[in-house]
Design an enzyme around this catalytic site. Structure first.
Site, PDB file in Angstrom:
ATOM      1  N   HIS A   1       0.831  -1.203   0.000  1.00 12.89           N
ATOM      2  CA  HIS A   1       0.000   0.000   0.000  1.00 12.89           C
ATOM      3  C   HIS A   1       0.871   1.260   0.000  1.00 12.89           C
ATOM      4  O   HIS A   1       2.069   1.202   0.263  1.00 12.89           O
ATOM      5  CB  HIS A   1      -0.904   0.022   1.241  1.00 12.89           C
ATOM      6  CG  HIS A   1      -2.077  -0.901   1.135  1.00 12.89           C
ATOM      7  ND1 HIS A   1      -1.982  -2.252   1.393  1.00 12.89           N
ATOM      8  CD2 HIS A   1      -3.377  -0.684   0.770  1.00 12.89           C
ATOM      9  CE1 HIS A   1      -3.175  -2.826   1.216  1.00 12.89           C
ATOM     10  NE2 HIS A   1      -4.038  -1.904   0.837  1.00 12.89           N
TER      11      HIS A   1
ATOM     12  N   LYS B   1      -0.763   4.832   4.954  1.00 11.80           N
ATOM     13  CA  LYS B   1      -1.657   3.902   5.650  1.00 11.80           C
ATOM     14  C   LYS B   1      -1.147   3.693   7.073  1.00 11.80           C
ATOM     15  O   LYS B   1       0.045   3.487   7.277  1.00 11.80           O
ATOM     16  CB  LYS B   1      -1.674   2.577   4.876  1.00 11.80           C
ATOM     17  CG  LYS B   1      -2.693   1.559   5.370  1.00 11.80           C
ATOM     18  CD  LYS B   1      -2.795   0.395   4.389  1.00 11.80           C
ATOM     19  CE  LYS B   1      -3.720  -0.688   4.920  1.00 11.80           C
ATOM     20  NZ  LYS B   1      -5.086  -0.195   5.191  1.00 11.80           N
TER      21      LYS B   1
END
Lengths: 253, 253, 253, 253
Positions: D137, D141
């Site tokens: 990701h 995050k």
């Protein structure tokens, strides 16, 4: 002293696949290897060995006779040999109708990962705007694309057509040297040949903002053995003819 | 109150790349954005703004005049516009000979990752038996293979030939539909078009027992800005003409 | 009848790597295999064989004596055995100072693709905002991360620090089970263990809008042989000690 | 002049997902966008608009009231808002029992590719010796591993346990810095954070000689819209509560 319920005769036992199968069956705790036959051995050995199952990994010329012999004696058969055209399959099904308790599995591919990848590709194809396949093999391969890639493309293309999905968008107007590759059922297929590789396939599915990739790598013939053993363990409970190992996988999702 | 040493005028400031460049320069602590020119603005604005550097992201028809103007005024130029053929480059080099302190960078590609991947591919190509390229783009692209892939293949093929490396082995005898793709300088190039993608390239190098893969993904135009800023920070210390951003990267290994 | 200029004695010839080396040297047209020594053979066999080069693939306990013997007799050495600490290396360099025409290559890794991938990773690391490593091996490996991954991370981390690059951004505040993996020199390293794999490494570099991936796959010990042969062909022209096969690769970019 | 059968009110229409949904519905030929509601708008607008369906992309605090309102008025609901715990789901099912013709789809994930990848991973997990997950990701995050990866690991681990598959083999004895990552239901999960990425997941399955890789890439929020539209087209024919978009996909294999 109990006897294993799965007593296996391997036909074509001295070939490359056969050798692997012999040692896989030999190493399986729930099986007993009772015979290994080469090209010149009599099929009577199968019956005399008390085999309940055969694994046929012989040659296209011999496989039909081998399987007929097994079915006629109520012996289940797991078959990896190629050469089963529609005519042969028809004769086999007629024979099986007379032996309703005997099962035969004819599988063009025993690699579980490859079978799963193809099944998933066929299932997913209708949910994406674009679909292409890249297959990658060692450079001694003479045909392109691979049979597995062609078959995967057919299944994907058919699934897309049945679901009313438009062909993958493609604005290409200039491609003088054919970089866009082959097209099978509206699915582009690309063949890479690279020293160091064995047999690999990548299915690429794309829609706005996302991509799904299904990749299978075959590094070694050893990858076929779990599929052969799964076939042997399942065939007796599936009388009649099953074509393709996917018929034995629990893929209801 | 000190003045930034790098005072930048952006030409072609209203185009897609220009808009990105304006905000990249604006956000760089060591730079000052002093002018943004569109198609109809007079180049005098560049001089009046006190610019020490221009970024030219205009159009092929305008770029030569823009760069000449800059060089004649001792202003360094970082150029992303296409259209610089040999004739134009010859005229520019003659002009630069008269302005020995001024630097010009003409770069067909500002994505650092792409420039590095191409340089690495060219360097590694001679050490492997097999070499192929897969490029993957959105399906609205009209040409195949991509210019970057063709150029990478040329550099790889040339490096292999100069090192006396044989062409990649390939036993293919049956390929009725062209699955093996295009061939550029003996390097096979495959073009995938998939909705959801932007611009991606994979260089595959293989020898017995091993594979080296160099992959670059461009997800967004933002990827060009670090290269533009690197160009602006370096061009004044490299008088004369530099072609390709790789000339500014420290790639001695 | 002419004699090959590269006459090779293989030490540790019965080990796994040694066996491969014997057949690689035997198959090279420009080399002659003149001796193969096992653990109990006398080094005098090397001299008697007329060897101009040795390949040492023996064991840590024997390698220093083997290489000293070679250097004292003006025989070039290509060494894959581990166990060369600073003390041993110091003694070897002192000896080489007395034999200025003799070359020694000590290489922890002969896979060209792996050596190239590490060199490229170290070179590219400073040009990206984020850098991580995934290494993937067979599940019988006892240590994690792999030595190659740790060394790659060190080289990447050092290059980033020297170039003044900030550590990779990471907003993680909740990671109760350690999914973010190990950190070596500010580079996150992840270790995957999967049946079917051999030795693989992926270096991931990312900036806004782009990603560069450098992947190396080792499928087989055969991948070391091109590096061994390259070492044998080059070592005589590089007197003194070279540490690492990358010293012999033409990586100036 | 005929009226579209699917008349949609979008709730949470000014959020990021809501904005996408508004334009997706607006662009669908078989739908009519009849209302777009923000946080402060009265639910009466839904009824007054003549909506047959709502898409709820509001906030956890509002979603239960929104869906109750819809069900009480016989309006079908497609819900992407989080916050539906067991208590809320119980109340909703009780309500639906009184409205047997109304359908509700609550989907934590509308990306078809992601839903398919998770379903395939759960199905394939039992057929391989080893299974691991890598999720990748953007670096902003805050939690690791991702919710999708944790859920995929749970489904895979459960499927393996139910099929009597042993945990993935792992000989690791030295891993001082945690390179082997997190373990969820005996499945190792690795989290990569890299600038340039959005949301990606790779499921790795391995057995002797083969590997199956299922990778999903989310590049953009646009990837959710085909799933939202599929939900809207299907929900009226599936009365009662469906949890997860996979319930609407034709995944029988």
């Amino acid at each position: 002293m109990s006897q294993a319920e799965i007593r296996v005769a391997v036909l074509g036992a001295r070939g490359r696949m056969g050798t692997e199968a012999v040692s896989a069956v030999d190493g399986a705790e729930d099986m007993e290897l009772v015979a290994r036959l080469g090209r010149s051995d009599s099929l009577d050995l199968v019956r005399e060995s008390g085999a309940t199952h055969i694994v046929d990994l012989s040659v296209p010329d011999a496989t039909e006779e081998n399987v007929r012999f097994a079915v006629e004696h109520g012996i289940h058969a797991v078959v990896g040999t190629t050469g089963w055209d529609d005519e042969r399959l028809g004769r086999l099904q007629a024979l099986l109708a007379q032996h309703p308790d005997t099962g035969v599995l004819i599988a063009p591919n025993f690699a579980l990962g490859s079978v799963l990848a193809t099944a998933f590709a066929a299932k997913a194809a209708r949910y994406f705007e674009s679909a292409e396949i890249i297959e990658l093999h060692h450079p001694d391969k003479v045909d392109a694309p691979s049979g597995t890639a062609a078959r995967t493309a057919q299944l994907m293309g058919r699934a897309r057509r049945e679901a009313g999905v438009a062909p993958s968008p493609d604005a290409t107007t200039q491609d003088p040297d054919g970089a866009r590759g082959a097209t099978v059922e509206d699915v582009h297929v690309h063949a890479v040949r690279l020293r160091g590789l064995v047999a690999h396939q990548e299915v690429l599915l794309g829609s706005a903002g996302e991509q799904l990739t299904l990749r299978h790598d075959s590094f070694d013939r050893a990858s076929f053995m779990p599929g052969v053993l799964l076939g042997l363990r399942t065939v007796a409970s599936r009388p009649g003819l099953t074509h393709g190992l996917d018929g034995y996988l629990d893929l209801g999702l």
